[in-house]
Design a protein around this motif. Structure first.
Motif, PDB file in Angstrom:
ATOM      1  N   GLY A   1       0.878  -1.261   0.007  1.00  0.00           N
ATOM      2  CA  GLY A   1      -0.053  -0.070  -0.007  1.00  0.00           C
ATOM      3  C   GLY A   1       0.821   1.218  -0.016  1.00  0.00           C
ATOM      4  N   ARG A   2       2.024   1.274  -0.522  1.00  0.00           N
ATOM      5  CA  ARG A   2       3.064   2.289  -0.582  1.00  0.00           C
ATOM      6  C   ARG A   2       3.400   2.552  -2.161  1.00  0.00           C
ATOM      7  NH1 ARG A   2       5.377   4.075   4.371  1.00  0.00           N
ATOM      8  NH2 ARG A   2       6.230   5.547   2.989  1.00  0.00           N
ATOM      9  N   PRO A   3       3.743   3.582  -2.546  1.00  0.00           N
ATOM     10  CA  PRO A   3       4.345   3.862  -3.628  1.00  0.00           C
ATOM     11  C   PRO A   3       6.011   3.388  -3.775  1.00  0.00           C
ATOM     12  CG  PRO A   3       4.008   5.938  -2.564  1.00  0.00           C
ATOM     13  CD  PRO A   3       3.604   5.190  -1.772  1.00  0.00           C
ATOM     14  N   LEU A   4       6.166   2.767  -4.661  1.00  0.00           N
ATOM     15  CA  LEU A   4       7.668   2.132  -4.646  1.00  0.00           C
ATOM     16  C   LEU A   4       8.394   2.642  -5.849  1.00  0.00           C
ATOM     17  CD1 LEU A   4       7.163  -1.444  -3.405  1.00  0.00           C
ATOM     18  CD2 LEU A   4       7.545   0.636  -2.007  1.00  0.00           C
ATOM     19  N   LYS A   5       9.673   2.847  -6.019  1.00  0.00           N
ATOM     20  CA  LYS A   5      10.710   2.893  -7.113  1.00  0.00           C
ATOM     21  C   LYS A   5      11.933   2.218  -7.111  1.00  0.00           C
ATOM     22  CE  LYS A   5      12.347   7.207  -7.388  1.00  0.00           C
ATOM     23  NZ  LYS A   5      12.610   8.595  -7.706  1.00  0.00           N
ATOM     24  N   TRP A   6      12.198   1.758  -8.516  1.00  0.00           N
ATOM     25  CA  TRP A   6      13.156   1.212  -8.741  1.00  0.00           C
ATOM     26  C   TRP A   6      13.873   1.683  -9.777  1.00  0.00           C
ATOM     27  CZ3 TRP A   6      14.297  -2.112 -12.772  1.00  0.00           C
ATOM     28  CH2 TRP A   6      15.669  -2.576 -13.022  1.00  0.00           C
ATOM     29  N   ILE A   7      15.088   2.067  -9.677  1.00  0.00           N
ATOM     30  CA  ILE A   7      15.982   2.493 -10.925  1.00  0.00           C
ATOM     31  C   ILE A   7      17.044   1.730 -11.159  1.00  0.00           C
ATOM     32  CG2 ILE A   7      17.206   4.472 -11.998  1.00  0.00           C
ATOM     33  CD1 ILE A   7      14.295   5.023 -11.757  1.00  0.00           C
ATOM     34  N   GLU A   8      17.418   1.038 -12.152  1.00  0.00           N
ATOM     35  CA  GLU A   8      18.455   0.052 -12.723  1.00  0.00           C
ATOM     36  C   GLU A   8      19.761   0.902 -12.564  1.00  0.00           C
ATOM     37  OE1 GLU A   8      18.931  -2.951 -16.101  1.00  0.00           O
ATOM     38  OE2 GLU A   8      18.989  -0.860 -16.775  1.00  0.00           O
ATOM     39  N   ASP A   9      20.727  -0.048 -11.782  1.00  0.00           N
ATOM     40  CA  ASP A   9      22.216   0.761 -11.834  1.00  0.00           C
ATOM     41  C   ASP A   9      22.912   0.007 -13.048  1.00  0.00           C
ATOM     42  OD1 ASP A   9      23.457  -1.667 -10.849  1.00  0.00           O
ATOM     43  OD2 ASP A   9      23.285  -0.880  -8.948  1.00  0.00           O
ATOM     44  N   ARG A  10      23.992   0.642 -13.201  1.00  0.00           N
ATOM     45  CA  ARG A  10      24.679   0.098 -14.637  1.00  0.00           C
ATOM     46  C   ARG A  10      25.245  -1.553 -14.256  1.00  0.00           C
ATOM     47  NH1 ARG A  10      23.487   2.820 -18.536  1.00  0.00           N
ATOM     48  NH2 ARG A  10      23.460   5.050 -18.375  1.00  0.00           N
ATOM     49  N   ARG A  11      25.427  -1.857 -13.126  1.00  0.00           N
ATOM     50  CA  ARG A  11      25.755  -3.175 -12.901  1.00  0.00           C
ATOM     51  C   ARG A  11      24.713  -4.274 -13.558  1.00  0.00           C
ATOM     52  NH1 ARG A  11      25.231  -6.927  -8.627  1.00  0.00           N
ATOM     53  NH2 ARG A  11      26.777  -8.489  -8.752  1.00  0.00           N
ATOM     54  N   GLU A  12      23.547  -3.480 -12.860  1.00  0.00           N
ATOM     55  CA  GLU A  12      22.155  -4.150 -13.380  1.00  0.00           C
ATOM     56  C   GLU A  12      21.978  -4.449 -14.783  1.00  0.00           C
ATOM     57  OE1 GLU A  12      19.272  -3.877  -9.488  1.00  0.00           O
ATOM     58  OE2 GLU A  12      19.841  -2.295 -10.362  1.00  0.00           O
ATOM     59  N   THR A  13      22.432  -3.506 -15.342  1.00  0.00           N
ATOM     60  CA  THR A  13      22.166  -3.330 -16.978  1.00  0.00           C
ATOM     61  C   THR A  13      22.985  -4.607 -17.533  1.00  0.00           C
ATOM     62  OG1 THR A  13      21.956  -0.868 -16.998  1.00  0.00           O
ATOM     63  CG2 THR A  13      22.289  -1.940 -19.195  1.00  0.00           C
ATOM     64  N   PHE A  14      24.242  -4.882 -17.277  1.00  0.00           N
ATOM     65  CA  PHE A  14      24.981  -5.549 -17.483  1.00  0.00           C
ATOM     66  C   PHE A  14      24.641  -7.035 -17.192  1.00  0.00           C
ATOM     67  CE2 PHE A  14      28.236  -2.341 -18.081  1.00  0.00           C
ATOM     68  CZ  PHE A  14      28.722  -2.686 -19.427  1.00  0.00           C
ATOM     69  N   ILE A  15      24.080  -7.280 -16.091  1.00  0.00           N
ATOM     70  CA  ILE A  15      23.597  -8.801 -15.729  1.00  0.00           C
ATOM     71  C   ILE A  15      22.354  -9.079 -16.054  1.00  0.00           C
ATOM     72  CG2 ILE A  15      25.761  -8.916 -14.380  1.00  0.00           C
ATOM     73  CD1 ILE A  15      24.185  -8.638 -11.829  1.00  0.00           C
ATOM     74  N   ALA A  16      21.444  -7.922 -16.068  1.00  0.00           N
ATOM     75  CA  ALA A  16      19.867  -8.363 -16.099  1.00  0.00           C
ATOM     76  C   ALA A  16      19.147  -7.989 -17.054  1.00  0.00           C
ATOM     77  CB  ALA A  16      19.592  -7.887 -14.703  1.00  0.00           C
ATOM     78  N   SER A  17      19.629  -6.949 -17.988  1.00  0.00           N
ATOM     79  CA  SER A  17      18.906  -6.490 -18.824  1.00  0.00           C
ATOM     80  C   SER A  17      19.172  -7.420 -20.173  1.00  0.00           C
ATOM     81  CB  SER A  17      19.343  -5.063 -19.499  1.00  0.00           C
ATOM     82  OG  SER A  17      18.660  -4.071 -18.646  1.00  0.00           O
TER      83      SER A  17
END
Length: 486
Positions: free
Chosen positions: A279-295
């Protein structure tokens, strides 16, 4: 000029045309996901797999839950009350399609590549969330890993995921004519084995999602840096069991996409699900490490190809095998290997063609469209064969291409291949021979040997490449052009 003025297409050629978004972006007034104000927003960080393949024997979140500023630490079991299914539907479809190759919202008992999401932390800041995510104790039981798609195809190879009966996602034969006689009667045959390795997209703005639950009417508003807002809407509606009137997806300004934002990701589904749960607003912004291993990443293709030619260097046929590495999952319908196989013959006349295509899973990041969606890989394979043919026949690289390009007199020229839409591949116009000649003249092709010798005297090493490139979006007509790189 008014940005909304109606422009005569004839006067637009060669003109500088203002775009609607330019003034806002150039003045630094763009509003990306991370710029959107949201009172009371909490921040998300993910605990990701450090193993390429393993069973999750335990995920202990107790220490993380007790850390300062942490509001929740969630696994797939914790999200169950707001999910109809832990598994994502196949992206870019209009039906509730799932198979054993679509990803999970969060890992469920097993991980199949480094970077796969296991748990999520919700905290007052991203810094606190990251600290808590690193405190999650994950016990792994390592399983055999497969990293080469050619090995993955073998029946005795370990399975990329234990739920799979085979690592082969699919097979297809693409071609026309009869390559057998073409090779039996060939005067020259050239061969090549090509590995086109992985790459990934790096947008100026990484991926990101902001989710706001609205308890007054039990609705949900989601902002995502995605190329596919309609697909994300459809996927959320399916997984959350929400009606059209309860859900809204907004794409604000997007700082680059080029394919990686063409897929729907676990993070885009787990963050809104957690927002509904808490019941709360949430935010996630990808970091560069995540781009390399998760995108999502691109290609990783193995080509074993050969070309048959007559005594004059005229192509009689092409045949071969293409092995496409799909990675651990298929988040959307697999399109790259078909695009590659059907685009290989390019702007050349090829009377006989056959390509055996195999799509295999490996314990690597999933693969989908990244800037070209498989077409550049086909061009590279074809142009490599053309260069080898020129070398074998003692012809210049431009001459072997000149002898095989579709001439103006044959336009429009229909290939005996079909696009993914089922439409015929038609080269409707263009003077390729003239275009190649003009390109070579502009590049100083004939004088390159002299420039190369002079550069060598100065201790500089220079080279030149030639390709008659074809690219297609898979959604419209093909575009052709000549490319010379020095």
């Amino acid at each position: 000029m008014d940005s909304f003025s109606i422009i005569d297409p004839a006067s637009a050629i060669g003109a500088s045309l203002p775009r609607i978004e330019d003034e806002t972006l150039l003045r630094g007034k763009g509003r990306f996901v991370d710029d959107l104000p949201m009172p009371g927003v909490l921040h998300v960080a993910f605990a990701r797999s450090a193993m390429a393949h393993a069973r999750l024997t335990s995920v202990n979140c107790e220490v993380a839950r007790g850390m300062p500023g942490v509001h929740a630490v969630l696994t797939i079991d914790d999200l169950a009350p707001v999910l109809l299914d832990p598994r994502m539907p196949l992206g870019a479809t209009t039906s509730d399609t799932r198979n054993n190759s679509t990803p999970f919202v969060l890992a469920k008992g097993e991980v199949a590549y480094v970077g796969e999401t296991i748990a999520m932390v919700v905290a007052d800041s991203r810094y606190l969330a990251e600290d808590a995510a690193s405190a999650i104790e994950i016990d792994y039981e390592p399983l055999d890993v497969v990293i080469d798609a050619r090995e993955a195809m073998k029946p005795e190879s370990p399975k990329v995921r234990t739920e799979l009966a085979t690592n082969i996602y699919g097979k297809m034969d693409v071609g026309f004519g009869d390559v057998g006689p073409a090779f039996e009667n060939a005067v020259h045959i050239v061969k090549d084995d090509i590995w086109q390795h992985r790459g990934c997209g790096q947008s100026m703005e990484p991926r990101g999602v902001l989710a706001e639950p609205r308890p007054a009417d039990d609705s949900l508003c989601v902002w995502s840096s995605t190329q596919m807002p309609n697909d994300l809407f459809h996927t959320m509606a399916l997984l959350y069991g929400m009606g059209d009137g309860q859900l809204r997806v907004i794409t604000p300004d997007v700082g680059g996409g080029f394919g990686p934002k063409y897929c729907i990701y676990p993070e885009e589904l787990s963050v809104p699900a957690a927002a509904r749960l808490l019941g709360r607003p949430l935010k996630w912004i990808e970091d560069r490490r995540e781009t390399f291993i998760a995108s999502i990443q691109e290609r990783d293709q193995y080509w074993m190809v050969e070309m048959a030619l007559d005594a004059d260097g005229i192509i009689q046929g092409i045949r071969g095998e293409l092995v496409h590495d799909q990675g651990a999952y298929a988040p959307k319908a697999v399109n790259l290997p078909y695009n590659s196989a059907t685009a290989m013959t390019g702007p050349y006349i090829v009377p006989n063609y056959f390509m055996k295509v195999t799509i295999a899973h490996t314990n690597k990041v999933p693969v989908s469209s990244v800037r070209g969606a498989g077409y550049p890989q086909a061009v590279f394979a074809m142009e490599r064969l053309m260069d080898r043919a020129a070398q074998m026949l003692g012809l210049s690289r431009d001459e072997i291409r000149r002898r095989n390009l579709i001439p103006l007199a044959k336009m429009p020229y229909t290939k005996k291949l079909k696009a993914r839409s089922g439409a015929a591949m038609v080269y409707d116009s263009g003077d390729y021979l003239k275009a190649q000649a003009e390109t070579l003249e502009a590049a100083g092709w004939d004088g390159f040997a002299v420039r190369k010798a002079e550069a060598l005297k100065q201790g500089r090493y220079i080279g030149v490449g030639l390709a008659n490139a074809v690219k297609g979006t898979g959604r419209g007509p093909f575009e052709s052009g000549n490319v010379t790189v020095a």
